[in-house]
Scaffold this active site. Structure first.
Site, PDB file in Angstrom:
ATOM      1  N   SER A 595       0.999  -1.197  -0.136  1.00 16.97           N
ATOM      2  CA  SER A 595      -0.142   0.022  -0.051  1.00 16.97           C
ATOM      3  C   SER A 595       0.790   1.299  -0.061  1.00 16.97           C
ATOM      4  O   SER A 595       0.526   2.388  -0.694  1.00 16.97           O
ATOM      5  CB  SER A 595      -0.998   0.143   1.325  1.00 16.97           C
ATOM      6  OG  SER A 595      -0.166   0.218   2.427  1.00 16.97           O
ATOM      7  N   ASP A 596       2.023   1.186   0.994  1.00 17.70           N
ATOM      8  CA  ASP A 596       2.784   2.694   0.928  1.00 17.70           C
ATOM      9  C   ASP A 596       3.688   2.709  -0.217  1.00 17.70           C
ATOM     10  O   ASP A 596       3.841   3.850  -0.749  1.00 17.70           O
ATOM     11  CB  ASP A 596       3.271   2.702   2.236  1.00 17.70           C
ATOM     12  CG  ASP A 596       4.188   1.513   2.798  1.00 17.70           C
ATOM     13  OD1 ASP A 596       4.218   0.492   1.937  1.00 17.70           O
ATOM     14  OD2 ASP A 596       4.948   1.375   3.607  1.00 17.70           O
ATOM     15  N   CYS A 597       4.064   1.682  -0.646  1.00 18.47           N
ATOM     16  CA  CYS A 597       4.956   1.818  -2.003  1.00 18.47           C
ATOM     17  C   CYS A 597       4.190   2.189  -3.020  1.00 18.47           C
ATOM     18  O   CYS A 597       4.724   3.029  -4.057  1.00 18.47           O
ATOM     19  CB  CYS A 597       5.501   0.425  -2.171  1.00 18.47           C
ATOM     20  SG  CYS A 597       6.612  -0.185  -0.851  1.00 18.47           S
TER      21      CYS A 597
END
Length: 869
Positions: A595-597
């Site tokens: 998700s954060d990548c």
């Protein structure tokens, strides 16, 4: 002791030299198991090295091979062989050696086999790729690489690390820097700037420091646009690979003599002063780290008394003094059993039948954290097969060396739940031990008998089917290094001649990393994660036109790294989530959405889309932005937070059954402030540039995510960071997420409390420095001696600048910036300090690019938003 140590090294090189001779003469030379010398000499009784005396036979066998060896691209083994012969008592041997040395060019004695080369975006046999290997990084030994001066410098930094290894635990990634700065010469660099305590920070000082920093960082960018860097630190990563290759018989095929030397160098370099090895390079000695490291060294050929200052003996003593191998935690017990140094009766069950449970069952593996699921998938297969590797003489010896009582009298049932106190971070609750007891005493005996044994056979087929699915969808990288080794050996156990096993072997170099402390194993790389931050850092400086070439290459990497398809086939039936449009932690071939990548990748792609194509190339197609948004929105949990890899599927009470004694929060997917903040930032920028696409859903998602961040703030104003150390890292992400939606010191009490927390932790020198013990103990802890960390200082500065502290009182920011400016090195680099990454609360992970990225980013934001405000 040192004489014995170096003689031992020459014996190893002698074995390699005899093989070279055999190749030259066109006849094979074989070695008996356990012997370092070819069989004609291994049976002699006259050797001063404890095996046969090779000297008489060597003089005859070599004949006139001295000059051939000298030109056979084997200079180091030739010199070692000649040196051994010179030690001999026989005149003929000494004469041969002296004559050969006289014909040998002295320049070839300068350790020419010590050079390694980092290869970028290159393929090879048995490898497949969806983007022509963009992002791939692997090291190969190159005997011809480097000048004499460069080889001498490599040896110097290696020796320096070894001398200082108890004081400085983390390597500085110098070998990569030496190679890439040579390949990518930078523009002339200005002298460094220093700002005295009584002086103000000037625009000139900041701009000069930024230019020097970005110029240096551009010089270590790879040609495919990413920044290669170490992503290692745990000491339990590499030994299982050694175990697996020993079991499968592929050790010699995969590990050259130079590989072995560098692996052994790394393990020895990170042995603690008390003789043991830690869970990670900065940690205290543990049974897990000590057992795996010691056994790996033995499998790599080290003897009972080898290593400088009796390193092997001291390691063995530490293990025995702390109760022997029965005290290793569950993962250690598993690997020792597969190797043959422990018994399945001493392991808690890992029944593959879990894969046959209905999907709605709470403890179904498909509902668990993907890392947990993909570790126990091949483990359950090997457990169900009760696989044990070949019992060699060395394995029998290890059974005698590492237990405090005879192997045949050990109480394996008692050993199931025995864990050394040094390793016990997460003790098993009673309910978990009750479950293991039921499985051990009731379920397992039943499943061994017909007709229940038929269920096991079916379960094994399901488990290995999942292994193959994950292998194929990750191009045999798997999700990470722990899973990589487990899947490799599972494929070999199923079929030693399978294509899957061959493809696994071909992917092993993707996990290597070489630095001055030796050859280590990475998680799998952080290429995209680092690149996304690096791009934002350089852009923050407002010097983008000066570094357009760097940014253009980075933009190409971002475009090539987005995942273009979902996993193959009926991926939901294989417990996989959508991935089309995502960015991974490493590269596209890896395939696993994060998700954060994805959010950081989306943000950088959107920032590039606002820049001139003449500077940075064509922007990504709009549909690909939409795909990324789809992935992000699909991952939000009901509480508004974002997990890392997959939607949250399981109940929190399941964590009581976490079987790993050294990790916490490993069983189920959960939400993280870092992932949530990144998602907010990515969606907020997308909403600004593409306001009509899924407008209502994006607005609702952001509102809920902001509420999650507010709700998870701790009473002191901080947030616990799960992927970096620790409260400084979590607080930076939280403030960035809130600031992206207009929250600041003046209009948001949450941000105000965060700034007050950070100011309360500022050190007298002006910086910030937080120990990994914060993550482990869940209490903010300064680095020893109140030392500042440049990376954490940058995180704190970014938080304060984004939070609006400069409008209230910029003095703390000025003080922190002075620390960054005054710490820059002569070449524009920043020094390597303590590790700043962490995972599962209890294990550190080094991101060596952070030391460049975050000082650049903080200085850029300071220049643009404080000095020029």
């Amino acid at each position: 002791m040192k004489i014995q140590y170096y003689l031992k090294r020459m014996v190893e090189d002698f074995q390699h030299a005899t093989a070279t001779c055999a190749t030259i003469q066109g006849r094979p030379l074989c070695c008996d198991e356990g012997s370092r010398l070819p069989t004609p000499w291994a049976t002699s009784s006259r050797s001063p090295f404890g095996r046969g005396d090779p000297l008489v036979e060597a003089a005859t066998a070599f004949g006139d091979l001295g000059s051939q060896l000298a030109t056979a691209s084997q200079p180091r083994v030739f010199v070692a062989t000649a040196t051994l012969l010179l030690f001999g008592a026989h005149k003929s041997a000494r004469t041969l050696a002296s004559a050969a040395l006289d014909t040998f060019q002295i320049n070839n004695i300068q350790e020419s086999e010590r050079m390694w080369k980092l290869k970028i975006a290159e393929g090879g046999p048995w490898l497949t790729s969806v983007n022509n290997h963009v992002g791939r990084q692997h090291w190969e030994f190159d005997p011809d690489a480097g000048t004499l001066e460069e080889r001498a410098e490599v040896e110097r930094v290696r020796d320096e690390f070894t001398r200082n290894r108890f004081r400085v635990k983390q390597s500085a990634d110098l070998l990569m820097r030496m190679q890439l700065t040579k390949e990518n010469p930078s523009r002339p660099i200005q002298p460094p700037v220093k700002v005295e305590a009584a002086e103000d920070v000037t625009e000139e000082a900041v701009t000069t420091t930024l230019r020097r920093a970005i110029s240096f960082y551009s010089s270590i960018q790879a040609h495919d646009g990413h920044w290669p860097a170490e992503n290692a630190g745990p000491l339990f990563f590499f030994p299982p690979m050694v175990f697996a290759l020993y079991i499968t018989g592929a050790m010699n095929a995969i590990f050259s003599p130079e590989h072995r030397k560098e692996i052994k160098r790394y393990i020895y370099n990170h042995q603690n002063e008390d003789g043991g090895w830690g869970f990670h390079v900065e940690g205290h000695s543990t049974m897990f780290g000590s057992a795996l490291s010691y056994i790996a060294l033995r499998l790599l050929g080290e003897g009972l008394e080898d290593g400088e200052d009796g390193a092997m003996a001291r390691g063995r003593k530490w293990i025995l003094d702390h109760g022997g191998l029965v005290g290793t935690p569950s993962w250690g017990k598993f690997w020792l059993t597969v190797l043959g140094v422990y018994e399945w009766a001493g392991c808690n069950p890992l029944p593959p039948e879990f894969w046959l449970l209905p999907r709605k069952f709470p403890i179904h593996p498909g509902n668990m954290l993907c890392y947990c699921r993909l570790v126990y998938m091949p483990m359950s297969y090997l457990y169900g097969r009760r696989f044990i590797g070949p019992i060699t003489g060395l394995i029998l010896s290890l059974r005698q060396e590492l237990y405090t009582e005879p192997y045949n009298v050990i109480n394996w049932n008692k050993a199931r739940n025995t864990v050394a106190k040094e390793d016990l971070y997460y003790p098993h609750p009673l309910v978990q031990d009750m479950l293991w007891g039921f499985l051990h005493y009731v379920a397992e005996p039943a499943l061994k008998r017909w007709p229940f044994s038929m269920i096991r056979e079916k379960a094994l087929k399901v488990a290995i089917k999942h292994v193959h699915y994950e292998d194929e969808n990750s191009r045999y990288l798997t999700i990470g290094c722990v899973e990589k080794v487990l899947c490799l050996i599972a494929c070999w156990v199923e079929d030693p001649n399978s294509e899957a096993y061959k493809r696994h072997l071909a992917r092993i170099p993707d996990y290597y990393w070489i630095a001055e402390d030796g050859l280590k194993m990475q998680t799998f790389g952080c290429q995209m994660w680092d690149a996304a931050f690096a791009i934002q850092a350089i852009m923050s400086s407002n010097l983008t036109e000066e570094y357009a070439t760097t940014l253009r290459k980075a933009h190409d990497f971002v475009k090539a790294s987005q995942v273009r398809d979902n996993p193959s086939g009926d991926f939901e039936a294989m417990y996989r989530h959508i991935s089309k449009g995502a960015w991974t932690f490493a590269m596209q071939d890896h395939g696993w959405q994060v998700s954060d990548c994805t959010a950081e990748g989306l943000k950088t792609a959107l920032l590039f889309s606002q820049m001139s194509p003449d500077l940075v190339g064509e922007k990504i197609e709009t549909e690909r932005f939409y795909d990324a948004v789809n992935v992000i929105l699909s991952l939000q949990s009901s509480n508004g937070g974002f997990p890392a890899w997959e939607p949250q599927r399981a109940y929190e009470w399941l964590e009581k059954f976490n079987p790993t004694e050294f990790f916490e929060d490993t069983l189920i997917e959960r939400e993280y402030v870092e992932c949530t903040a990144s998602a907010i930032q990515g969606l907020a920028l997308f909403k600004k540039l593409h306001p009509k696409h899924r407008q209502k859903e994006i607005n609702n998602c952001i509102v809920r995510a902001i509420d999650y961040i507010k709700d998870t703030q701790l009473p002191d104003g901080s947030w616990y960071g799960c992927w970096g150390i620790c409260y400084t890292y979590g607080t930076w992400f939280a403030v960035e997420g809130l600031a992206a939606c207009g929250r600041n010191y003046r209009n948001c009490p949450t941000v105000r409390k965060a700034c007050e927390f950070l100011l309360s932790k500022q050190l007298p020198c002006g910086g910030w420095g937080e120990s990994y013990l914060s993550s482990q103990n869940k209490v903010y802890t300064n680095l020893e001696g109140n030392r500042p960390s440049l990376v954490q200082t940058a995180w704190a500065l970014l938080s304060l600048i984004d939070g609006g502290q400069a409008e209230i009182d910029p003095t703390p920011i000025h003080r922190g910036v002075k620390v960054l400016i005054n710490s820059q090195m002569d070449d524009g680099d920043f020094p390597q300090q303590e590790i700043t990454g962490v995972f599962m609360r209890n294990c550190t992970l080094n991101y060596s690019s952070f030391r460049n990225i975050f000082p650049i980013w903080a200085l850029g934001e300071y220049r643009r938003r404080v000095l020029f405000a």
